[in-house]
Design a protein around this motif. Structure first.
Motif, PDB file in Angstrom:
ATOM      1  N   GLU A   1     -32.200  21.346   5.871  1.00 22.17           N
ATOM      2  CA  GLU A   1     -31.309  21.049   6.983  1.00 22.17           C
ATOM      3  C   GLU A   1     -31.785  19.804   7.700  1.00 22.17           C
ATOM      4  N   ILE A   2     -30.836  18.948   8.104  1.00 16.76           N
ATOM      5  CA  ILE A   2     -31.171  17.743   8.842  1.00 16.76           C
ATOM      6  C   ILE A   2     -30.421  17.771  10.168  1.00 16.76           C
ATOM      7  N   THR A   3     -31.144  17.609  11.262  1.00 15.64           N
ATOM      8  CA  THR A   3     -30.461  17.530  12.551  1.00 15.64           C
ATOM      9  C   THR A   3     -30.772  16.203  13.217  1.00 15.64           C
ATOM     10  N   PHE A   4     -29.755  15.648  13.861  1.00 14.36           N
ATOM     11  CA  PHE A   4     -29.898  14.387  14.577  1.00 14.36           C
ATOM     12  C   PHE A   4     -29.352  14.604  15.978  1.00 14.36           C
ATOM     13  N   GLU A   5     -30.200  14.353  16.965  1.00 11.01           N
ATOM     14  CA  GLU A   5     -29.835  14.598  18.353  1.00 11.01           C
ATOM     15  C   GLU A   5     -29.214  15.985  18.527  1.00 11.01           C
ATOM     16  N   ASP A   6     -29.919  16.972  17.994  1.00 13.69           N
ATOM     17  CA  ASP A   6     -29.555  18.380  18.118  1.00 13.69           C
ATOM     18  C   ASP A   6     -28.257  18.770  17.416  1.00 13.69           C
ATOM     19  N   LYS A   7     -27.723  17.867  16.595  1.00 14.70           N
ATOM     20  CA  LYS A   7     -26.535  18.259  15.836  1.00 14.70           C
ATOM     21  C   LYS A   7     -26.896  18.332  14.364  1.00 14.70           C
ATOM     22  N   ASN A   8     -26.388  19.363  13.714  1.00 15.83           N
ATOM     23  CA  ASN A   8     -26.636  19.504  12.290  1.00 15.83           C
ATOM     24  C   ASN A   8     -25.778  18.481  11.532  1.00 15.83           C
ATOM     25  N   ILE A   9     -26.426  17.542  10.861  1.00 13.08           N
ATOM     26  CA  ILE A   9     -25.660  16.501  10.163  1.00 13.08           C
ATOM     27  C   ILE A   9     -25.707  16.687   8.652  1.00 13.08           C
ATOM     28  N   THR A  10     -26.258  17.794   8.203  1.00 14.66           N
ATOM     29  CA  THR A  10     -26.481  17.990   6.765  1.00 14.66           C
ATOM     30  C   THR A  10     -25.202  17.824   5.955  1.00 14.66           C
ATOM     31  N   THR A  11     -24.074  18.294   6.497  1.00 15.44           N
ATOM     32  CA  THR A  11     -22.853  18.264   5.686  1.00 15.44           C
ATOM     33  C   THR A  11     -21.889  17.159   6.111  1.00 15.44           C
ATOM     34  N   LEU A  12     -22.318  16.311   7.030  1.00 17.76           N
ATOM     35  CA  LEU A  12     -21.415  15.233   7.464  1.00 17.76           C
ATOM     36  C   LEU A  12     -21.282  14.165   6.382  1.00 17.76           C
ATOM     37  N   LYS A  13     -20.193  13.398   6.475  1.00 18.94           N
ATOM     38  CA  LYS A  13     -19.976  12.252   5.576  1.00 18.94           C
ATOM     39  C   LYS A  13     -20.755  11.046   6.115  1.00 18.94           C
ATOM     40  N   PRO A  14     -21.118  10.113   5.234  1.00 14.65           N
ATOM     41  CA  PRO A  14     -21.893   8.952   5.688  1.00 14.65           C
ATOM     42  C   PRO A  14     -21.269   8.230   6.898  1.00 14.65           C
ATOM     43  N   HIS A  15     -19.950   8.028   6.875  1.00 18.77           N
ATOM     44  CA  HIS A  15     -19.363   7.260   7.983  1.00 18.77           C
ATOM     45  C   HIS A  15     -19.434   8.023   9.299  1.00 18.77           C
ATOM     46  N   GLN A  16     -19.465   9.360   9.219  1.00 25.30           N
ATOM     47  CA  GLN A  16     -19.596  10.140  10.450  1.00 25.30           C
ATOM     48  C   GLN A  16     -21.004  10.000  11.015  1.00 25.30           C
ATOM     49  N   ILE A  17     -21.959   9.878  10.122  1.00 27.22           N
ATOM     50  CA  ILE A  17     -23.347   9.722  10.546  1.00 27.22           C
ATOM     51  C   ILE A  17     -23.558   8.342  11.165  1.00 27.22           C
ATOM     52  N   VAL A  18     -22.952   7.326  10.542  1.00 22.15           N
ATOM     53  CA  VAL A  18     -23.015   5.979  11.108  1.00 22.15           C
ATOM     54  C   VAL A  18     -22.424   5.986  12.515  1.00 22.15           C
TER      55      VAL A  18
END
Ligand code: ATP
Ligand code: MG
Lengths: 236, 294
Positions: A57-74
């Motif tokens: 699992e990967i979280t960024f600023e307390d949000k789970n980003i594991t299943t997000l798309k690259p552009h959503q992460i950007v």
């Protein structure tokens, strides 16, 4: 700010990253060091979702980003400057920079960021209208970092920014990394140049064949016998 | 001399239709490195929808062209979604076979009775053909229509690709998918959009073709499709200006051969060009040895 918990990544049957965990706190420079094929780039590519982890699992600023798309992460301000620079050869320097701000809507802010990049890299300003493909390796690296900055990163992932650069340019790039961090951007730095990386980083993780084998304060690791032998070219 | 000029105009007319098809090949190739062999059949569907639009549904012909373009844009995006996206990062040959499959499917499915049927249909033009004589050279209103429509679409496309954000996204995806992702580009959507635009251009080409050469049937897309593909390769596959240039040359070559040598040789000449290009300059006229994209 960024937490990577027990991720495993496969390319087909190859297990490139095995159950890795690490974290980056706001304001830090953290480095992942390790030999060729240790899984450093794979770790970054997993964070920015170019590849999917098989588990973990990967979280960024307390949000789970594991299943997000690259552009959503950007869009969240997690910006990845990839290995090999990936400058668009047929775009001018200016258009490459603009592309870095692709998701931003604030025209005035984009121009402001562009000016900041040009102040930081005067060499790019001189070559503003030149095609990206005609830049030297060092200039391309500056452009790659500049393009990353155009996205107003909260966290900047840098994959081997010193690759292929002369010692002087390497010094220069690391100095730039330091100032970017001092201006408030958190940085996760992947490097083979362990010596330089440990100089700028607050903390470090050492990767070996897909596992974290050591981690801690850069100053401590710098003096560690095994690190000195394996990565800093000293005879133990 | 006047006869020669008229042939030049005929060649231009054909070349511009080819250009509208060739652009779809080249854009799709630029962005996903795939020869979309179903593209000629999208042209055919476009011709039929336009024909139904102005002859059966009573639409004014400009609206019929628009409806055809929109329907085909959806068709192009649907084809990409179903037949290509699942194979996007598979070996190239797999997607190519899928493309050939889609092509056959469209041709034979559309030939079914409840679709367009297997027979030739004669197209009743939505307006009468009018000829003008300008300095001894005769041109028709249909030629003017094709010229204006095609030029507007080509200019519009160039603007879209070079000046808009979507265009920048398309060019970045064509450079490298992962790099585009790291800039925040939604790669799936950009590819889908590219298929839509390419299909819409082909549809417009199809309706114009049906008006100019007023006979349509479900296998009509094969020849123009192959020739437009040749044009795209001739100009440099992946390059938009290359597709336009290649198509104009193809149009002239074909019409000139028919006019001055033998009309039976017109198809042969087209494919001789393809073979020659592949042998002598596989990257095309405008292509660099390291082919660039979109
Ligand atoms: N696309 C791929 N397909 C198959 N295996 C891959 C792929 N990319 C990387 N690997 C394998 O995964 C492992 C980790 O690769 P990775 O690129 O993450 O290493 P790295 O630490 O970044 O090395 P370097 O310092 O050389 O860049 C390697 O064994 C590599 O061979
Ligand atoms: Mg690497």
């Amino acid at each position: 700010m960024l937490t990577v918990r027990n991720i495993s990544v496969y390319y087909g049957a190859i297990n490139a990253v095995q159950d890795i965990s690490f974290e980056v706190k706001e304001g830090e420079v953290v480095t992942l060091i390790g030999a060729n094929g240790a899984g450093k780039s794979t770790s970054l590519r997993t964070i920015s979702s170019l590849i999917k982890a098989k588990s973990g699992e990967i979280t960024f600023e307390d949000k789970n980003i594991t299943t997000l798309k690259p552009h959503q992460i950007v869009a969240m301000g997690l910006i990845h400057v990839p290995e090999g620079r990936k400058i668009i050869g047929s775009f001018t320097v200016r258009d490459n920079l603009k592309m870095g701000a692709f998701l931003r809507k604030d025209k005035a802010g984009i121009l402001e960021s562009m000016e900041e990049v040009f102040t930081r890299f005067p060499r790019l300003k001189e070559r503003e209208k030149q095609l990206g493909g005609t830049l030297s390796g060092g200039e391309q690296q500056m452009l790659a970092i500049g393009r990353g900055l155009m996205a107003k990163p909260r966290l900047l992932l840098l994959d081997e920014p010193s690759m292929g650069l002369s010692p002087i340019l390497t010094e220069e790039i690391f100095e730039i990394i330091r100032t970017i961090n001092q201006k408030g951007t958190t940085i996760l730095l992947v490097e083979q140049n362990a010596y330089m990386a440990l100089q700028v980083a607050h903390r470090a993780y050492v990767l070996e064949t897909g596992r974290v084998v050591m981690s801690g304060d850069s100053n401590v690791l710098k003096d560690d016998k095994r690190i000195r032998a394996a990565y800093l070219g000293e005879i133990a | 001399m006047d006869y020669f000029m008229e042939q030049v105009i005929n060649g231009l007319q054909l070349g511009l239709v080819y250009a509208l098809i060739a652009l779809g090949y080249t854009m799709v190739y630029g962005i996903v490195k795939l020869i979309n062999f179903a593209h000629g059949d999208v042209f055919m569907v476009g011709a039929f929808i336009g024909y139904f639009g102005f002859s059966s549904w009573g639409l004014p012909w400009p609206l019929a062209i628009l409806v055809s373009a929109l329907c085909c844009a959806c068709l192009g995006m649907l084809i990409e979604r179903i037949a290509y996206r699942p194979l996007r990062y598979a070996t190239r040959i797999v997607a190519l076979i899928s493309a050939i499959g889609v092509s056959f499917f469209l041709e034979y499915f559309c030939s079914l009775k409840f679709m367009f049927g297997p027979n030739y249909r004669v197209v009743q033009r939505p307006f009468d053909e009018v000829y003008w004589s300008i300095g001894g050279v005769t041109i028709s209103n249909i030629q003017v229509l094709i010229f204006c429509t095609a030029v507007c679409m080509l200019v519009g496309l160039q603007y879209l690709v070079m000046r808009t954000k979507m265009g920048a996204a398309m060019r970045t995806v064509s450079f490298d998918h992962d790099t585009a992702r790291l800039m925040g580009v939604n790669v799936d959507r950009t590819i889908s959009f590219t298929f839509g635009i390419g299909a819409a251009l082909a549809a417009v080409g199809g309706v114009l073709y049906a008006i100019a050469y007023p006979q349509i049937w479900t296998f009509m897309g094969i020849m123009p499709g192959l020739k437009a593909f040749t044009a795209a390769v001739l100009g440099g596959i992946g390059l938009i200006p290359g597709a336009m240039l290649g198509a104009l040359i193809m149009g002239q070559a074909e019409v000139m051969t028919a006019a001055f040598i033998s009309s039976q040789l017109r198809d042969a000449i087209a494919f001789s060009i393809l073979i020659l290009v592949l042998l002598v300059r596989p990257c095309g006229i405008l292509g660099k040895t390291q082919p660039e994209k979109v």
